[in-house]
Design a protein around this motif. Structure first.
Motif, PDB file in Angstrom:
ATOM      1  N   ARG A  12       0.818  -1.220   0.000  1.00  0.00           N
ATOM      2  CA  ARG A  12       0.000   0.000   0.000  1.00  0.00           C
ATOM      3  C   ARG A  12       0.839   1.252   0.000  1.00  0.00           C
ATOM      4  O   ARG A  12       0.324   2.332  -0.264  1.00  0.00           O
ATOM      5  N   PRO A  22      -4.000   2.113  -2.099  1.00  0.00           N
ATOM      6  CA  PRO A  22      -5.037   1.231  -1.589  1.00  0.00           C
ATOM      7  C   PRO A  22      -4.624  -0.237  -1.585  1.00  0.00           C
ATOM      8  O   PRO A  22      -3.729  -0.654  -2.285  1.00  0.00           O
ATOM      9  N   ARG A  23      -5.349  -1.036  -0.808  1.00  0.00           N
ATOM     10  CA  ARG A  23      -5.029  -2.447  -0.653  1.00  0.00           C
ATOM     11  C   ARG A  23      -5.067  -3.204  -1.963  1.00  0.00           C
ATOM     12  O   ARG A  23      -4.382  -4.217  -2.129  1.00  0.00           O
ATOM     13  N   HIS A 153      -9.579  10.386  -0.942  1.00  0.00           N
ATOM     14  CA  HIS A 153      -8.799   9.151  -0.797  1.00  0.00           C
ATOM     15  C   HIS A 153      -9.083   8.535   0.578  1.00  0.00           C
ATOM     16  O   HIS A 153      -8.220   8.513   1.458  1.00  0.00           O
ATOM     17  N   ASP A 155      -9.321   5.578   1.782  1.00  0.00           N
ATOM     18  CA  ASP A 155      -8.605   4.382   2.223  1.00  0.00           C
ATOM     19  C   ASP A 155      -7.103   4.592   2.293  1.00  0.00           C
ATOM     20  O   ASP A 155      -6.329   3.635   2.317  1.00  0.00           O
TER      21      ASP A 155
END
Length: 299
Positions: A12, A22-23, A153, A155
């Motif tokens: 990440r 992100p993941r 954003h 996450d």
């Protein structure tokens, strides 16, 4: 604007300008690592290197009559920048990503907080993105002059705060052409590895349209001190970023982004092909998120 990757896990951290990716990037990191040869990035044309460093020096306004001369220099440089990007070419469907030469240490060593890290400036890897944006220039100005990064954003950041030194409403209205701020942000914990907190010094400038070019908006930020990680084995010591937006007066903006970064995440550092490839990929994803926010009315 924070980027990078380590072994096969801290995925990440790659690609975001001030936060982790992100993941969903974890799989892409593994795939890129397995097909390592396909991750190599191309160097930017020499003209982009020269224009990036020239414009870096022009973000902070000069005083007196020199201010007007400087604005003319910026317009001329941005016209040449647009010519360089047209020659690549950069289109709405084809952004450019590549690497830049080292930034000249003399340009950044005297910045606030750089201090004894100046000897390591040659270790900062250069990156570049160029794209055509469908955001309006007022939307981009409004995003920079705001604290809305977590909204765009959600996450990426655990916390994000800009402390402005100037009147942001006056800047957005065009009554003020230069403003500065400090950003403090912390990233959400990644699937593997640790999050970090960092402080940046930022500046933004607006240049009125000329006879042969639309309004220009430029920003510049740098890392005030090494980032603080929650865990061991990583470091983030240098970060210099600059963006240029120019209004094409056809409902598009030409956008150029340059970054020079020194980061190490486990055995992978910012000069590695894996780091470079995933950082540049993250730039494109970042732009898509901002575009979506412009197009759905959030900006």
């Amino acid at each position: 604007m924070s980027h990078a990757e380590r072994r096969a896990g801290d995925a990440r951290a790659i690609g975001y300008r001030g936060g982790m990716h992100p993941r969903s990037r974890l799989l892409a990191v593994v795939v890129c690592s397995a097909a390592f040869a396909g991750c190599a990035a191309q160097p930017a044309p020499e003209g982009l290197d020269n224009l990036a460093t020239f414009l870096w020096q022009r973000v902070e306004p000069a005083g007196g009559l020199q201010r007007g001369t400087q604005e003319a220099e910026i317009r001329d440089a941005v016209l040449r920048l647009k010519d360089e990007l047209a020659a690549i070419p950069v289109t709405a469907d084809a952004p450019f990503t590549g690497t830049l030469e080292d930034i000249d240490a003399d340009l950044v060593a005297g910045l606030e907080g750089v201090g004894d890290r100046a000897d390591d400036i040659a270790l900062a890897q250069g990156f570049a993105l160029a794209n055509l944006s469908t955001c309006g220039i007022g939307q981009q100005v409004g995003l920079v002059a705001s604290n809305r990064a977590m909204e765009i954003h959600p996450d990426v950041y655990e916390s994000y705060d800009k402390d402005f030194d100037d009147d942001t409403d006056a800047f957005k209205a065009g009554d003020l052409d230069f403003m500065t701020w400090q950003t403090t942000y912390k990233l959400l914990p990644p699937p593997v590895g640790s999050a970090y907190e960092a402080r940046l010094r930022g500046a933004a400038r607006r240049i009125d349209a000329g006879d042969d070019i639309g309004e220009i908006f430029v920003t510049r930020v740098h890392l005030l001190e090494p980032a603080t990680f929650d865990g061991e084995g990583s470091s983030f010591t240098l970060d210099f970023q600059m963006e240029v937006y120019v209004d094409n007066e056809d409902d598009t903006l030409t956008h150029f982004y340059a970054m020079w970064r020194r980061m190490a995440l486990g055995p992978v550092d910012s000069s590695s092909e894996l780091f470079i490839g995933q950082t540049l990929s993250g730039f494109v994803d970042f732009e898509k998120r901002v575009e979506a926010a412009c197009n759905d009315g959030r900006l």
